[in-house]
Design a protein around this motif. Structure first.
Motif, PDB file in Angstrom:
ATOM      1  N   ARG A  34       0.951  -1.262  -0.154  1.00 42.20           N
ATOM      2  CA  ARG A  34       0.150  -0.028  -0.093  1.00 42.20           C
ATOM      3  C   ARG A  34       0.934   1.349  -0.074  1.00 42.20           C
ATOM      4  NH1 ARG A  34      -2.160  -3.768   3.020  1.00 42.20           N
ATOM      5  NH2 ARG A  34      -1.042  -2.969   5.037  1.00 42.20           N
ATOM      6  N   CYS A  35       0.256   2.275  -0.546  1.00 41.17           N
ATOM      7  CA  CYS A  35       1.098   3.689  -0.678  1.00 41.17           C
ATOM      8  C   CYS A  35       0.171   4.682  -0.385  1.00 41.17           C
ATOM      9  CB  CYS A  35       1.838   3.842  -1.986  1.00 41.17           C
ATOM     10  SG  CYS A  35       2.840   5.094  -1.889  1.00 41.17           S
ATOM     11  N   ASN A  36       0.643   5.691   0.240  1.00 40.46           N
ATOM     12  CA  ASN A  36      -0.292   6.773   0.640  1.00 40.46           C
ATOM     13  C   ASN A  36       0.029   8.056  -0.264  1.00 40.46           C
ATOM     14  OD1 ASN A  36       2.165   7.291   1.987  1.00 40.46           O
ATOM     15  ND2 ASN A  36       1.566   6.994   3.796  1.00 40.46           N
ATOM     16  N   ILE A  37       0.706   8.072  -1.133  1.00 42.73           N
ATOM     17  CA  ILE A  37       0.771   9.205  -2.081  1.00 42.73           C
ATOM     18  C   ILE A  37       0.936   8.721  -3.402  1.00 42.73           C
ATOM     19  CG2 ILE A  37       2.038  10.550  -0.372  1.00 42.73           C
ATOM     20  CD1 ILE A  37       4.498  10.282  -2.071  1.00 42.73           C
ATOM     21  N   GLN A  38       0.620   9.640  -4.495  1.00 44.33           N
ATOM     22  CA  GLN A  38       0.789   9.195  -5.828  1.00 44.33           C
ATOM     23  C   GLN A  38       1.711  10.397  -6.531  1.00 44.33           C
ATOM     24  OE1 GLN A  38      -0.514   6.522  -7.954  1.00 44.33           O
ATOM     25  NE2 GLN A  38       1.234   7.479  -9.064  1.00 44.33           N
ATOM     26  N   CYS A  39       2.904   9.749  -6.761  1.00 42.74           N
ATOM     27  CA  CYS A  39       3.958  10.469  -7.629  1.00 42.74           C
ATOM     28  C   CYS A  39       3.773  10.215  -9.097  1.00 42.74           C
ATOM     29  CB  CYS A  39       5.211   9.761  -7.287  1.00 42.74           C
ATOM     30  SG  CYS A  39       5.820   9.929  -5.694  1.00 42.74           S
ATOM     31  N   PRO A  86       6.524  -2.995  -2.461  1.00 42.72           N
ATOM     32  CA  PRO A  86       6.459  -2.024  -3.705  1.00 42.72           C
ATOM     33  C   PRO A  86       5.701  -0.635  -3.578  1.00 42.72           C
ATOM     34  CG  PRO A  86       5.033  -3.880  -3.813  1.00 42.72           C
ATOM     35  CD  PRO A  86       5.701  -4.188  -2.745  1.00 42.72           C
ATOM     36  N   GLY A  87       4.974  -0.585  -2.113  1.00 39.90           N
ATOM     37  CA  GLY A  87       4.347   0.526  -1.965  1.00 39.90           C
ATOM     38  C   GLY A  87       5.385   1.392  -1.110  1.00 39.90           C
ATOM     39  N   ASP A  88       4.723   1.971   0.234  1.00 44.03           N
ATOM     40  CA  ASP A  88       5.345   2.698   1.040  1.00 44.03           C
ATOM     41  C   ASP A  88       5.643   1.852   2.447  1.00 44.03           C
ATOM     42  OD1 ASP A  88       6.846   5.210   1.877  1.00 44.03           O
ATOM     43  OD2 ASP A  88       5.446   5.128   3.681  1.00 44.03           O
ATOM     44  N   ALA A  89       6.768   1.844   2.873  1.00 47.62           N
ATOM     45  CA  ALA A  89       7.252   0.881   3.910  1.00 47.62           C
ATOM     46  C   ALA A  89       6.214   1.377   5.164  1.00 47.62           C
ATOM     47  CB  ALA A  89       8.800   1.027   4.456  1.00 47.62           C
ATOM     48  N   LEU A  90       6.059   2.616   5.367  1.00 45.46           N
ATOM     49  CA  LEU A  90       5.469   3.156   6.765  1.00 45.46           C
ATOM     50  C   LEU A  90       3.740   3.217   6.522  1.00 45.46           C
ATOM     51  CD1 LEU A  90       7.757   5.821   8.029  1.00 45.46           C
ATOM     52  CD2 LEU A  90       7.363   3.305   8.984  1.00 45.46           C
ATOM     53  N   ALA A  91       3.551   2.994   5.208  1.00 42.32           N
ATOM     54  CA  ALA A  91       1.883   3.077   5.146  1.00 42.32           C
ATOM     55  C   ALA A  91       1.349   1.548   5.422  1.00 42.32           C
ATOM     56  CB  ALA A  91       1.609   3.280   3.679  1.00 42.32           C
ATOM     57  N   ASN A  92       2.257   0.541   5.695  1.00 33.36           N
ATOM     58  CA  ASN A  92       2.039  -0.687   5.943  1.00 33.36           C
ATOM     59  C   ASN A  92       2.494  -1.337   7.456  1.00 33.36           C
ATOM     60  OD1 ASN A  92       1.295  -2.089   2.914  1.00 33.36           O
ATOM     61  ND2 ASN A  92       2.550  -0.305   2.876  1.00 33.36           N
ATOM     62  N   PRO A  93       1.695  -1.510   8.198  1.00 32.87           N
ATOM     63  CA  PRO A  93       1.916  -1.916   9.567  1.00 32.87           C
ATOM     64  C   PRO A  93       2.921  -3.084   9.715  1.00 32.87           C
ATOM     65  CG  PRO A  93      -0.448  -2.280   9.390  1.00 32.87           C
ATOM     66  CD  PRO A  93       0.123  -1.649   8.117  1.00 32.87           C
ATOM     67  N   GLU A  94       2.889  -3.978   8.691  1.00 31.88           N
ATOM     68  CA  GLU A  94       3.617  -5.023   8.456  1.00 31.88           C
ATOM     69  C   GLU A  94       5.036  -4.817   8.555  1.00 31.88           C
ATOM     70  OE1 GLU A  94      -0.462  -6.034   6.514  1.00 31.88           O
ATOM     71  OE2 GLU A  94       1.134  -4.326   6.246  1.00 31.88           O
ATOM     72  N   ARG A 153      -1.244  13.362  -5.420  1.00 30.62           N
ATOM     73  CA  ARG A 153      -2.440  13.038  -4.224  1.00 30.62           C
ATOM     74  C   ARG A 153      -1.606  12.880  -3.146  1.00 30.62           C
ATOM     75  NH1 ARG A 153      -5.194   9.508  -7.045  1.00 30.62           N
ATOM     76  NH2 ARG A 153      -6.841  11.223  -7.396  1.00 30.62           N
ATOM     77  N   ALA A 154      -2.008  12.901  -1.704  1.00 26.76           N
ATOM     78  CA  ALA A 154      -1.601  12.229  -0.567  1.00 26.76           C
ATOM     79  C   ALA A 154      -2.664  12.018   0.320  1.00 26.76           C
ATOM     80  CB  ALA A 154      -0.672  13.375   0.353  1.00 26.76           C
ATOM     81  N   VAL A 155      -2.757  10.968   0.911  1.00 26.59           N
ATOM     82  CA  VAL A 155      -3.670  10.478   1.830  1.00 26.59           C
ATOM     83  C   VAL A 155      -3.278  10.229   3.146  1.00 26.59           C
ATOM     84  CG1 VAL A 155      -5.391   8.582   2.811  1.00 26.59           C
ATOM     85  CG2 VAL A 155      -4.817   8.914   0.051  1.00 26.59           C
ATOM     86  N   TYR A 156      -3.623  11.274   4.247  1.00 23.97           N
ATOM     87  CA  TYR A 156      -3.037  11.365   5.422  1.00 23.97           C
ATOM     88  C   TYR A 156      -4.035  11.716   6.626  1.00 23.97           C
ATOM     89  CZ  TYR A 156      -0.234  13.223   9.440  1.00 23.97           C
ATOM     90  OH  TYR A 156       0.199  13.346  10.490  1.00 23.97           O
TER      91      TYR A 156
END
Length: 283
Positions: A34-39, A86-94, A153-156
């Motif tokens: 999962r990722c929380n921004i769109q580049c 492949p997304g953002d490390a910190l957007a995934n609690p795993e 985009r960013a989701v925060y």
């Protein structure tokens, strides 16, 4: 900056020391989809052939990832275990769950993580508590006029931000996060994607700002023209070298980055593998 810790990292980390780049390896675990921004240049994919960030042949569970690390460190010289997507490390609690387990099972491995930085300030203490040694934060702009052309985009905190608003929250959180984790003893490398005609004359400004916040090293990487930026030119060697030389007057520059897949493992550029190359018996 923690000078002694940075000196140790640069001796043994293949992504922080060019002399070690073809001597010791790293293993990336694709546990963060999962990722929380769109580049605007980013396309995340599951595939077996592309060699670039944001790509993995599959997503692993935490348990599978720990098993994979145990196998790989027996097969080749590995000094670093990392999560880069492949997304953002910190957007995934795993991600933090995985590092806590790795710290108990393999305490001698350097724990490394890549992030867009949006959640870094919020999770800085948890990152340090998980004994993560190094963090790479991708910072492509600090100027809103440039940044809004790079991020869409960013989701925060449950809210969706777009355009300039998205960039402002991303930039604020990135810089706060770098400052926070640096003070907690985590060594920070900043990646900046060189986008010709957009941020090519801006990366030196980024270097000055992230140095003030505690970053120890910079890595300028060439744009891979994809997604909304597919029509942008890829920077040439001379252009890349010029920007790196300018940045090096501000911060040390790492020049041997191979822009690895999120499931890469082995010695970069020498014995480099990824998951679709791994025999089923490995698991």
């Amino acid at each position: 900056m923690n000078e002694s810790k940075f000196a140790h990292i640069t001796r043994v980390h293949p992504c922080f020391n060019e002399k070690m780049h073809d001597k010791v390896g790293r293993v990336h675990l694709p546990i963060a989809p999962r990722c929380n921004i769109q580049c605007n240049f980013c396309t995340r994919e599951l595939n077996k052939c592309e060699h670039r960030p944001g790509v993995s042949s599959r997503i692993m569970t935490v348990e599978e990832a720990v098993t994979h690390v145990a196998k790989v460190i027996k097969e080749m010289p590995i000094s670093v275990v990392g999560v880069a997507g492949p997304g953002d490390a910190l957007a995934n609690p795993e991600t933090l769950e995985f590092f806590r387990i790795i710290d108990k099972k393999f305490p001698d491995l350097i724990k490394c993580m890549s992030t867009n930085g949006l959640l870094l300030a919020d999770l800085a203490e948890e990152v340090a508590e998980a004994k993560i040694s190094t963090i790479t934060v991708t910072v492509n702009a600090i100027d809103p006029e440039i940044g809004e052309k790079i991020y869409s985009r960013a989701v925060y905190d449950g809210k969706v931000y777009e355009g300039e608003e998205a960039f402002k929250i991303i930039s604020q959180k990135q810089l706060e996060g770098i400052e926070k984790v640096s003070k907690l003893g985590v060594v920070v490398k900043v990646n900046s994607v060189l986008i010709p005609g957009l941020n090519d004359e801006h990366i030196e400004d980024i270097a000055r700002e992230v140095k003030k916040r505690g970053a120890s090293l910079m890595n300028v990487i060439p744009l891979i023209p994809l997604h909304k930026m597919k029509d942008y030119p890829k920077p040439g060697c001379e252009e890349l070298s010029t920007v790196r030389d300018n940045v090096e007057e501000v911060l040390p520059v790492f020049r041997a980055c191979t822009q690895c897949r999120a499931d890469a493992y082995g010695v970069p550029g020498k014995e480099d593998k990824h998951l679709d190359m791994t025999p089923a018996s490995h698991y």
